[in-house]
Design an enzyme around this catalytic site. Structure first.
Site, PDB file in Angstrom:
ATOM      1  N   ASP A 118       0.860  -1.191   0.000  1.00 52.61           N
ATOM      2  CA  ASP A 118       0.000   0.000   0.000  1.00 52.61           C
ATOM      3  C   ASP A 118       0.891   1.234   0.000  1.00 52.61           C
ATOM      4  O   ASP A 118       2.124   1.132  -0.003  1.00 52.61           O
ATOM      5  CB  ASP A 118      -0.953  -0.024   1.220  1.00 52.61           C
ATOM      6  N   HIS A 138      -2.897   2.925  -4.610  1.00 57.98           N
ATOM      7  CA  HIS A 138      -2.283   2.538  -3.340  1.00 57.98           C
ATOM      8  C   HIS A 138      -0.879   1.972  -3.589  1.00 57.98           C
ATOM      9  O   HIS A 138      -0.485   0.958  -2.989  1.00 57.98           O
ATOM     10  CB  HIS A 138      -3.164   1.517  -2.599  1.00 57.98           C
ATOM     11  N   GLU A 150      -9.906   2.581  -5.205  1.00 56.60           N
ATOM     12  CA  GLU A 150      -9.444   3.958  -5.003  1.00 56.60           C
ATOM     13  C   GLU A 150      -8.222   4.339  -5.857  1.00 56.60           C
ATOM     14  O   GLU A 150      -7.189   4.739  -5.321  1.00 56.60           O
ATOM     15  CB  GLU A 150      -9.126   4.162  -3.513  1.00 56.60           C
TER      16      GLU A 150
HETATM   17  C1  ACM Z   1     -10.948  -0.353   0.653  1.00 54.14           C
HETATM   18  O1  ACM Z   1     -11.472  -0.286   1.749  1.00 54.14           O
HETATM   19  N1  ACM Z   1     -10.348   0.726   0.114  1.00 54.14           N
HETATM   20  C2  ACM Z   1     -10.964  -1.588  -0.129  1.00 54.14           C
END
Ligand code: ACM
Ligand code: ZN
Length: 506
Positions: free
Chosen positions: A152, A215, A279
């Protein structure tokens, strides 16, 4: 009987069986035999036996408790599940150093194939011994998947031989939200071999996740060529949504990621690999010639379309090495995603409609709606009794297609340290275990009548869970808990997250 998850059927009979240290255990290997005998400290007593057999039956396992105990299961995994049930019975009826277990017949089967727990080890790092504790607990409650979120913005957590900088640089950040205290840590390949073996003995499959294309600040900090403009960045120390995603236009990105995933695939024997997809702002892609060229060359309409193209290429590679991809629900867009992907549903609201559509189109679904399943939410936002509300939504989704299972994710932005981690995870995970396993789960009140034995079992595993009361806070403490949680999120990086959020669906 206080068994979590609730078995499909229990028929009570007359009499008791005394489980003692003299109970002869037949048909188990040494590991399981010790596990059963040593779960609580028993004295020598009556000579009787507990016999395990594998046979073709149309349920997971059947336990008949009379003068002796006879267990039949349809696989070794079913035997493991039966052992867990008997451990919980021994604990429940343990008095004066024996267990007088009421005679009964238990027939049991599972509802969903996939019963998972996710741990984010990027935002804060957790040791192998903490993960083993989690494996002990989730396997006791018949879960079978541990999803490890390994990459991440705030850290890359696994040693890869081909890419040493991923850990030399990517596993270290300067601090957390400006506190100046470095955070680091990663698992060596031998750690992973050891962990996978430990999990396998307990019928837990470990599913690694490399979150892509968003991420990915830790990846880019290690290898800046992955960025559209080759920008040099640092491993992020703030949370939220970041614009630094990997370039979807450069061939070198795909080669790099295939090499990373190839090495990951060799370390984890799991059928599935999770490749994220949540995201991912399109901010960089909108300014990148390579990304624009890829859109044009492939007749794509939008940057979301480019994300589908990107994910499909990763999926194609995973399929070529015999792996099944899992993605977060944002990766599913306009029916463009490869059908081989299993979609993990975490976001509610409008996206629930998309998920119904995906089910109708034949995608498999893992249910993780954050409203009921996110363990990082404080108990004031997600009291344990609310987790049970997931049943209605899961049942309604099942009308549309293949709900493969349920998973409870534990993100760790705001969770530092094993004690806090375990208190957030337990006892809520037991509720999700019940929803994943039980053909006819109890309602919350029924579950509450059994929870004390579950908490005692966690205590045996050296896990200090939150109490049932702490897991259902009253209105006043909930109000302040919610305020505190959202206030924490306000920092100097929040406007950046809002800006990036707007660029996810371009
Ligand atoms: C997430 O909670 N961004 C998968
Ligand atoms: Zn690009």
């Amino acid at each position: 009987m206080k068994i979590i998850p609730k078995p499909e059927n229990i028929t009570m009979l007359e009499g008791n069986f005394t489980f003692s240290n003299s109970t002869q255990i037949v048909g188990l290997d040494e590991f399981l035999s010790n596990d059963l005998r040593k779960f609580v400290d028993l004295k020598n007593g009556e000579k009787n036996s507990c016999v395990f057999t594998v046979a073709q039956i149309d349920e997971d396992y059947r336990i008949e408790i009379g003068e002796n105990i006879y267990v039949v299961a349809n696989s070794n995994e079913g035997i493991f599940h039966a052992v867990q049930t008997i451990k919980l019975l021994i604990l429940e009826y343990y008095k004066n150093e024996y267990s007088y277990i009421p005679c009964c017949i238990i027939d049991d089967n599972y509802k969903y194939e996939y019963r998972g727990f996710m741990l984010d080890v990027c935002r804060h790092f957790y040791s192998i011994s903490t993960i083993k504790k989690i494996i002990d607990a989730i396997s006791l409650f018949k879960m079978n998947k541990l999803h490890l979120h390994l990459s991440d913005d705030q850290g890359f957590r696994i040693q890869l031989n081909r890419f040493p900088l991923l850990t030399d640089i990517g596993s270290i950040r300067k601090g957390t939200r400006g506190d100046g205290k470095p955070v680091s840590g990663f698992y060596t390949q031998s750690d992973i071999v050891d962990l996978v073996k430990y999990a396998k003995e307990r019928y837990i499959e470990i599913i690694p996740e490399i979150d892509l294309p968003g991420h990915t600040s830790a990846l880019i900090a290690s290898y800046p060529d992955l960025h559209c403009k080759g920008k040099e960045i640092e491993v992020e120390e703030y949370f939220g949504i970041k614009e630094n995603v990997v370039c979807a236009g450069k061939e070198s990105t795909y080669q790099f990621l295939e090499d990373v995933l190839g090495e990951i695939a060799k370390l984890f024997p799991s059928k599935c690999i999770h490749v994220g997809g949540d995201e991912a702002p399109k901010t960089q892609w909108m300014e990148c010639d390579d990304c624009k060229e890829t859109i044009k060359k492939n007749g794509l309409k939008t940057y979301m379309g480019l994300q589908s193209y990107f994910t499909n290429r990763i999926i194609k590679y995973l399929k070529s090495i015999g792996k099944t991809p899992i993605v977060w629900n944002e990766a599913y867009h306009d029916g463009e995603l490869d059908k081989a992907a299993t979609i993990q549903f975490w976001a509610d609201g409008r996206k629930a409609q998309n998920v119904k559509r995906a089910l109708k189109e034949g995608y498999k679904l893992i249910y993780s709606n954050n409203k009921y399943c996110y363990l990082d939410h404080p108990y004031s936002i997600l009291p344990i009794k609310n987790s049970f509300k997931a049943i209605n939504e899961m049942n309604s989704l099942m009308q549309f297609g293949n709900v493969f299972g349920i998973e409870t994710p534990l993100w760790t932005e705001w969770i530092n340290g094993e004690d806090k981690l375990l208190k957030m995870a337990f006892p809520r995970t037991l509720a999700i275990a019940e929803l994943g396993w039980s053909i006819a789960p109890g309602d919350y009140n029924d579950f509450k009548d059994r929870i004390d034995n579950g908490l005692d079992a966690l205590f045996v595993l050296d896990i200090a869970s939150a109490s049932e009361k702490q897991a259902n806070p009253n209105i006043v403490s909930s109000f302040f808990g919610i305020l505190k949680f959202y206030a924490k999120m306000i920092d100097k990086e929040l406007p950046r997250t809002i800006r990036n959020f707007k660029n996810i669906k371009k």
